[in-house]
Scaffold this motif. Structure first.
Motif, PDB file in Angstrom:
ATOM      1  N   GLU A 110       0.568  -0.890   0.461  1.00 10.26           N
ATOM      2  CA  GLU A 110       0.005  -0.140  -0.173  1.00 10.26           C
ATOM      3  C   GLU A 110       0.644   1.037  -0.013  1.00 10.26           C
ATOM      4  OE1 GLU A 110      -3.902   0.142   2.695  1.00 10.26           O
ATOM      5  OE2 GLU A 110      -2.876  -2.450   3.129  1.00 10.26           O
ATOM      6  N   LYS A 111       1.867   0.985  -0.304  1.00  5.49           N
ATOM      7  CA  LYS A 111       2.640   2.043   0.107  1.00  5.49           C
ATOM      8  C   LYS A 111       3.293   2.836  -1.225  1.00  5.49           C
ATOM      9  CE  LYS A 111       5.443   1.252   4.519  1.00  5.49           C
ATOM     10  NZ  LYS A 111       6.703   0.837   5.861  1.00  5.49           N
ATOM     11  N   TYR A 112       2.880   1.990  -2.529  1.00  4.73           N
ATOM     12  CA  TYR A 112       3.643   2.129  -4.047  1.00  4.73           C
ATOM     13  C   TYR A 112       2.519   2.426  -4.073  1.00  4.73           C
ATOM     14  CZ  TYR A 112       6.726  -1.533  -2.871  1.00  4.73           C
ATOM     15  OH  TYR A 112       8.825  -1.684  -2.462  1.00  4.73           O
ATOM     16  N   PRO A 113       2.798   3.792  -5.534  1.00  3.80           N
ATOM     17  CA  PRO A 113       1.568   4.027  -5.898  1.00  3.80           C
ATOM     18  C   PRO A 113       1.059   2.765  -7.213  1.00  3.80           C
ATOM     19  CG  PRO A 113       3.464   5.304  -6.587  1.00  3.80           C
ATOM     20  CD  PRO A 113       3.946   4.002  -5.817  1.00  3.80           C
ATOM     21  N   VAL A 114      -0.326   2.990  -7.027  1.00  2.00           N
ATOM     22  CA  VAL A 114      -1.047   1.702  -8.017  1.00  2.00           C
ATOM     23  C   VAL A 114      -0.686   1.795  -8.859  1.00  2.00           C
ATOM     24  CG1 VAL A 114      -3.363   0.156  -8.208  1.00  2.00           C
ATOM     25  CG2 VAL A 114      -3.231   1.452  -6.172  1.00  2.00           C
ATOM     26  N   GLN A 115      -0.517   3.094  -9.480  1.00  3.65           N
ATOM     27  CA  GLN A 115      -0.068   2.990 -11.238  1.00  3.65           C
ATOM     28  C   GLN A 115       1.282   3.192 -11.220  1.00  3.65           C
ATOM     29  OE1 GLN A 115      -2.419   5.210 -13.450  1.00  3.65           O
ATOM     30  NE2 GLN A 115      -2.047   4.050 -15.399  1.00  3.65           N
ATOM     31  N   SER A 116       1.685   2.738 -11.964  1.00  4.99           N
ATOM     32  CA  SER A 116       3.158   3.733 -11.721  1.00  4.99           C
ATOM     33  C   SER A 116       3.541   4.903 -12.648  1.00  4.99           C
ATOM     34  CB  SER A 116       4.520   2.872 -12.749  1.00  4.99           C
ATOM     35  OG  SER A 116       5.867   3.581 -13.013  1.00  4.99           O
ATOM     36  N   LYS A 117       4.230   5.867 -11.737  1.00  6.28           N
ATOM     37  CA  LYS A 117       5.046   7.277 -11.843  1.00  6.28           C
ATOM     38  C   LYS A 117       5.723   7.277 -12.659  1.00  6.28           C
ATOM     39  CE  LYS A 117       1.423   9.379  -9.456  1.00  6.28           C
ATOM     40  NZ  LYS A 117      -0.119   9.751  -9.091  1.00  6.28           N
ATOM     41  N   VAL A 118       7.023   6.451 -12.928  1.00 12.83           N
ATOM     42  CA  VAL A 118       7.610   5.718 -14.226  1.00 12.83           C
ATOM     43  C   VAL A 118       8.100   7.514 -15.287  1.00 12.83           C
ATOM     44  CG1 VAL A 118       9.129   5.119 -12.616  1.00 12.83           C
ATOM     45  CG2 VAL A 118       8.399   4.247 -14.607  1.00 12.83           C
ATOM     46  N   GLN A 119       8.376   7.356 -16.342  1.00 15.05           N
ATOM     47  CA  GLN A 119       8.483   8.028 -17.277  1.00 15.05           C
ATOM     48  C   GLN A 119       9.223   6.469 -18.301  1.00 15.05           C
ATOM     49  OE1 GLN A 119       7.154  10.577 -19.056  1.00 15.05           O
ATOM     50  NE2 GLN A 119       7.144  11.569 -16.837  1.00 15.05           N
ATOM     51  N   PRO A 120       8.149   6.339 -19.428  1.00 17.91           N
ATOM     52  CA  PRO A 120       8.406   5.507 -20.384  1.00 17.91           C
ATOM     53  C   PRO A 120      10.076   5.399 -20.439  1.00 17.91           C
ATOM     54  CG  PRO A 120       6.432   6.756 -21.088  1.00 17.91           C
ATOM     55  CD  PRO A 120       7.525   7.164 -19.760  1.00 17.91           C
ATOM     56  N   GLY A 121      10.706   4.143 -20.488  1.00 18.53           N
ATOM     57  CA  GLY A 121      12.212   3.877 -20.769  1.00 18.53           C
ATOM     58  C   GLY A 121      13.404   4.585 -19.673  1.00 18.53           C
ATOM     59  N   TYR A 122      12.520   4.863 -18.600  1.00 22.52           N
ATOM     60  CA  TYR A 122      13.362   5.116 -17.503  1.00 22.52           C
ATOM     61  C   TYR A 122      14.324   3.824 -16.977  1.00 22.52           C
ATOM     62  CZ  TYR A 122      10.940   1.287 -13.996  1.00 22.52           C
ATOM     63  OH  TYR A 122      11.027   0.762 -13.529  1.00 22.52           O
ATOM     64  N   LEU A 123      13.751   2.365 -17.327  1.00 18.13           N
ATOM     65  CA  LEU A 123      14.844   1.661 -17.690  1.00 18.13           C
ATOM     66  C   LEU A 123      16.495   1.474 -17.931  1.00 18.13           C
ATOM     67  CD1 LEU A 123      14.585  -0.981 -15.066  1.00 18.13           C
ATOM     68  CD2 LEU A 123      13.112  -2.326 -16.539  1.00 18.13           C
ATOM     69  N   SER A 124      15.866   1.747 -19.232  1.00 13.64           N
ATOM     70  CA  SER A 124      16.815   1.790 -20.048  1.00 13.64           C
ATOM     71  C   SER A 124      18.213   2.575 -19.380  1.00 13.64           C
ATOM     72  CB  SER A 124      16.824   2.180 -21.403  1.00 13.64           C
ATOM     73  OG  SER A 124      16.029   1.909 -21.652  1.00 13.64           O
ATOM     74  N   SER A 125      17.892   4.082 -18.533  1.00 12.58           N
ATOM     75  CA  SER A 125      19.101   4.535 -17.869  1.00 12.58           C
ATOM     76  C   SER A 125      20.132   3.567 -17.050  1.00 12.58           C
ATOM     77  CB  SER A 125      18.858   6.338 -17.552  1.00 12.58           C
ATOM     78  OG  SER A 125      17.723   5.928 -16.743  1.00 12.58           O
ATOM     79  N   VAL A 171      15.752  -4.357  -7.992  1.00 15.29           N
ATOM     80  CA  VAL A 171      14.690  -5.250  -7.678  1.00 15.29           C
ATOM     81  C   VAL A 171      13.454  -4.196  -7.622  1.00 15.29           C
ATOM     82  CG1 VAL A 171      12.419  -6.119  -7.440  1.00 15.29           C
ATOM     83  CG2 VAL A 171      14.785  -7.481  -8.305  1.00 15.29           C
ATOM     84  N   SER A 172      13.833  -3.700  -6.606  1.00 14.20           N
ATOM     85  CA  SER A 172      13.134  -2.730  -4.812  1.00 14.20           C
ATOM     86  C   SER A 172      13.829  -1.397  -5.668  1.00 14.20           C
ATOM     87  CB  SER A 172      14.163  -2.667  -3.729  1.00 14.20           C
ATOM     88  OG  SER A 172      13.898  -3.841  -3.691  1.00 14.20           O
ATOM     89  N   GLU A 173      14.862  -0.873  -5.787  1.00 13.43           N
ATOM     90  CA  GLU A 173      15.038   0.640  -6.615  1.00 13.43           C
ATOM     91  C   GLU A 173      14.781   0.977  -8.584  1.00 13.43           C
ATOM     92  OE1 GLU A 173      19.232   1.606  -5.860  1.00 13.43           O
ATOM     93  OE2 GLU A 173      18.551   0.827  -3.466  1.00 13.43           O
ATOM     94  N   THR A 174      14.768  -0.310  -8.770  1.00 17.39           N
ATOM     95  CA  THR A 174      14.650  -0.198 -10.319  1.00 17.39           C
ATOM     96  C   THR A 174      13.122  -0.958 -10.903  1.00 17.39           C
ATOM     97  OG1 THR A 174      16.691  -1.747 -11.645  1.00 17.39           O
ATOM     98  CG2 THR A 174      16.961  -0.001 -10.830  1.00 17.39           C
ATOM     99  N   ILE A 175      12.533  -2.137 -10.638  1.00 18.15           N
ATOM    100  CA  ILE A 175      11.953  -2.512 -11.098  1.00 18.15           C
ATOM    101  C   ILE A 175      10.486  -1.769 -10.370  1.00 18.15           C
ATOM    102  CG2 ILE A 175      10.245  -4.862 -11.858  1.00 18.15           C
ATOM    103  CD1 ILE A 175      13.358  -3.993 -13.054  1.00 18.15           C
ATOM    104  N   LEU A 176      10.163  -1.899  -9.068  1.00 19.72           N
ATOM    105  CA  LEU A 176       9.484  -2.175  -8.476  1.00 19.72           C
ATOM    106  C   LEU A 176       8.559  -0.417  -9.264  1.00 19.72           C
ATOM    107  CD1 LEU A 176       9.730  -3.660  -4.731  1.00 19.72           C
ATOM    108  CD2 LEU A 176       7.985  -4.111  -7.213  1.00 19.72           C
ATOM    109  N   PRO A 177       9.120   0.671  -8.912  1.00 17.10           N
ATOM    110  CA  PRO A 177       8.726   1.703  -9.471  1.00 17.10           C
ATOM    111  C   PRO A 177       8.002   1.950 -11.096  1.00 17.10           C
ATOM    112  CG  PRO A 177      10.835   2.367  -8.051  1.00 17.10           C
ATOM    113  CD  PRO A 177      10.881   1.085  -8.873  1.00 17.10           C
TER     114      PRO A 177
END
Length: 266
Positions: free
Chosen positions: A23-38, A58-64
């Motif tokens: 419940e601490k996470y936003p239900v829908q992702s707030k990151v910008q498309p392509g954020y993971l590539s960087s 996983v915690s820092e890059t995947i879950l967001p």
């Protein structure tokens, strides 16, 4: 040397903590498309990383970047595979003591029958409805565990709880004169919308409302069109959803409705 048993326990603890804190996470992702590539290295690591480093990534890059469909504030649904649907149909037959031959057209015009008779034997189940409302909870790879650990008794209890929450949510909407139920509730599916007001386009009004709700990160709903009417669709059914989540959802909807009406008023 770290053993397979130790690493397996670490993964289980990670998953358990995720559900505990979901419940601490936003239900829908707030990151910008392509954020993971960087965040990715230019090439695969030559030497294996530790499990601790992997889980930290996983915690820092995947879950967001995830839409957390397991969240108790996720009020939408996914489709199931045909094999999963078949297993689910067999479970429902067993849960409600019915024959599979009764599963195609029994409740399509009368979903209240199931709600009023779910505790009785020889209930006729509309499998099409249940496939829609329950499918996102069951995945083919998890289904056997769910059957063994949930059991028919718990499945029936879970269904009844969801139906009750759907009824409560529908009642909250009916009490607010700004809103209307677009079509009668269907088991756990509630279709509603803000009524058109002061010459405002009702479809556009509700598009703005839905966007305001979902962009908050506090809940996730979907939309549907019935006879040309754009409406907001709420499906109760996440495993962790409780009455307090429905009240929080309703408070969020009312809060965003006030803002949208103010912004759109001439």
């Amino acid at each position: 040397m770290v053993s397979f048993k130790d690493e397996s326990k670490a993964v289980i603890d990670f998953i358990a903590d995720y559900y505990k804190n979901i419940e601490k996470y936003p239900v829908q992702s707030k990151v910008q498309p392509g954020y993971l590539s960087s965040t990715l290295p230019d090439s695969a690591p030559y030497s294996p990383d530790s499990l601790e480093d992997v889980l930290n990534d996983v915690s820092e890059t995947i879950l967001p970047g995830l839409t957390h469909w397991q969240s108790p504030s996720f009020f939408a649904y996914y489709q199931a595979s045909s094999s999963t649907a078949g297993f689910l149909g067999e479970m429902l037959c067993s849960a409600f003591n019915v024959e599979p031959r009764f599963l195609i057209d029994s409740l399509s015009s009368n979903p209240e029958y199931l709600e009023n008779n779910a505790s009785k034997s020889n209930v006729v189940v509309d499998y099409k409805d249940w496939q829609v409302t329950l499918s996102r909870r069951f995945r083919a790879l998890k289904l056997w565990i769910v059957i063994r650990r949930h059991g028919v008794e718990n499945l029936m209890r879970h269904i009844r709880t969801d139906v009750d929450l759907g009824k409560q949510f529908e009642a909250l909407i009916a009490e607010d004169e700004r809103f209307e139920i677009v079509v009668p509730r269907r088991i756990v599916l509630v279709f509603f919308r803000l009524k058109p007001k002061h010459g405002l386009d009702g479809n556009e009004l509700n598009r703005k409302l839905l966007d305001a709700i979902n962009s908050s990160g506090r809940a996730f709903l979907t939309q549907g069109v019935v006879a040309g009417i754009y409406a907001i669709r709420c499906v109760v059914g996440a495993t962790l959803t409780e009455e307090r989540h429905m009240k929080d959802l309703w408070n969020l909807i009312q809060e965003k409705a006030r803002l949208v009406l103010l912004q759109c008023s001439p």
